[in-house]
Write a protein that holds these residues in place. Structure first.
Motif, PDB file in Angstrom:
ATOM      1  N   THR A  89       0.888  -1.086   0.018  1.00  0.00           N
ATOM      2  CA  THR A  89      -0.065   0.126   0.012  1.00  0.00           C
ATOM      3  C   THR A  89       0.852   1.346  -0.259  1.00  0.00           C
ATOM      4  N   ALA A  92       2.382   1.512  -3.435  1.00  0.00           N
ATOM      5  CA  ALA A  92       1.416   2.085  -4.366  1.00  0.00           C
ATOM      6  C   ALA A  92       1.066   3.665  -4.195  1.00  0.00           C
ATOM      7  N   ALA A  93       1.129   4.098  -3.003  1.00  0.00           N
ATOM      8  CA  ALA A  93       0.880   5.530  -2.592  1.00  0.00           C
ATOM      9  C   ALA A  93       2.037   6.270  -3.283  1.00  0.00           C
ATOM     10  N   CYS A  96       2.057   6.564  -6.816  1.00  0.00           N
ATOM     11  CA  CYS A  96       0.877   7.463  -7.205  1.00  0.00           C
ATOM     12  C   CYS A  96       1.182   8.966  -6.893  1.00  0.00           C
ATOM     13  N   ARG A  97       2.029   9.458  -5.978  1.00  0.00           N
ATOM     14  CA  ARG A  97       2.459  10.411  -5.581  1.00  0.00           C
ATOM     15  C   ARG A  97       3.625  11.092  -6.616  1.00  0.00           C
ATOM     16  N   THR A 101      -0.752  10.602 -10.296  1.00  0.00           N
ATOM     17  CA  THR A 101      -2.288  10.019 -10.623  1.00  0.00           C
ATOM     18  C   THR A 101      -3.138   9.842  -9.699  1.00  0.00           C
ATOM     19  N   ASP A 102      -4.470   9.749  -9.861  1.00  0.00           N
ATOM     20  CA  ASP A 102      -5.416   9.560  -8.856  1.00  0.00           C
ATOM     21  C   ASP A 102      -5.428   8.157  -8.057  1.00  0.00           C
ATOM     22  N   PHE A 103      -4.896   7.219  -8.589  1.00  0.00           N
ATOM     23  CA  PHE A 103      -4.918   5.962  -7.815  1.00  0.00           C
ATOM     24  C   PHE A 103      -3.876   5.287  -8.484  1.00  0.00           C
ATOM     25  N   THR A 104      -3.193   4.193  -7.945  1.00  0.00           N
ATOM     26  CA  THR A 104      -2.504   3.204  -8.353  1.00  0.00           C
ATOM     27  C   THR A 104      -2.733   1.838  -7.674  1.00  0.00           C
ATOM     28  N   VAL A 105      -2.670   0.900  -8.668  1.00  0.00           N
ATOM     29  CA  VAL A 105      -3.110  -0.431  -8.180  1.00  0.00           C
ATOM     30  C   VAL A 105      -1.699  -1.252  -8.386  1.00  0.00           C
ATOM     31  N   SER A 107      -0.306  -5.095  -8.161  1.00  0.00           N
ATOM     32  CA  SER A 107      -1.086  -6.609  -8.191  1.00  0.00           C
ATOM     33  C   SER A 107      -0.253  -7.717  -8.558  1.00  0.00           C
ATOM     34  N   ASN A 120      -3.055  -0.770  -2.840  1.00  0.00           N
ATOM     35  CA  ASN A 120      -3.534   0.672  -3.905  1.00  0.00           C
ATOM     36  C   ASN A 120      -3.650   1.566  -3.178  1.00  0.00           C
TER      37      ASN A 120
END
Length: 120
Positions: A89, A92-93, A96-97, A101-105, A107, A120
């Motif tokens: 997590t 992913a954060a 994203c930073r 982006t608005d979100f990152t996944v 997997s 995510n």
């Protein structure tokens, strides 16, 4: 008439008239144009150099931001050894930073061709 930029010949401007003599002040007027061309060439060179420096600075900022994100993740791992879910997590954060982006996944691909979201 030569066009000189930074003590080097950049180019030349020539004029001719097929049937008549040039006006008496043609040389002086042409000299004014060559000064204008010289100024424009120097300005274009300066803008190109500024763009190059700006691109280099942006690249350095990106590398610096990436290094800071990696450092934060490495510090978390070294200090707390968090459970994988928390680490994923955080990774992913950070992605994203960095990418804005608005979100990152994040997997994982399992052996049976299933995809499992781990952060995510």
């Amino acid at each position: 008439m030569p066009i000189v930029v930074d003590s080097q010949q950049w180019g030349v401007i020539m004029v001719a008239h097929t049937y008549d003599l040039l006006a008496a002040d043609a040389e002086a007027r042409l000299a004014g144009f060559t000064e204008l061309l010289t100024t424009a060439a120097v300005g274009a060179r300066a803008r190109t150099e500024l763009r190059r420096l700006s691109n280099e600075q942006a690249a350095l900022r990106r590398v610096s931001n990436e290094q800071a994100a990696l450092r934060r993740v490495a510090t978390l791992v070294a200090q707390a050894a968090p459970p994988p879910e928390q680490l994923f997590t955080v990774v992913a954060a950070e992605v994203c930073r960095l990418l804005g982006t608005d979100f990152t996944v994040l997997s994982r691909c399992d052996r049976d061709d299933l995809v499992t979201v781990v952060g995510n």
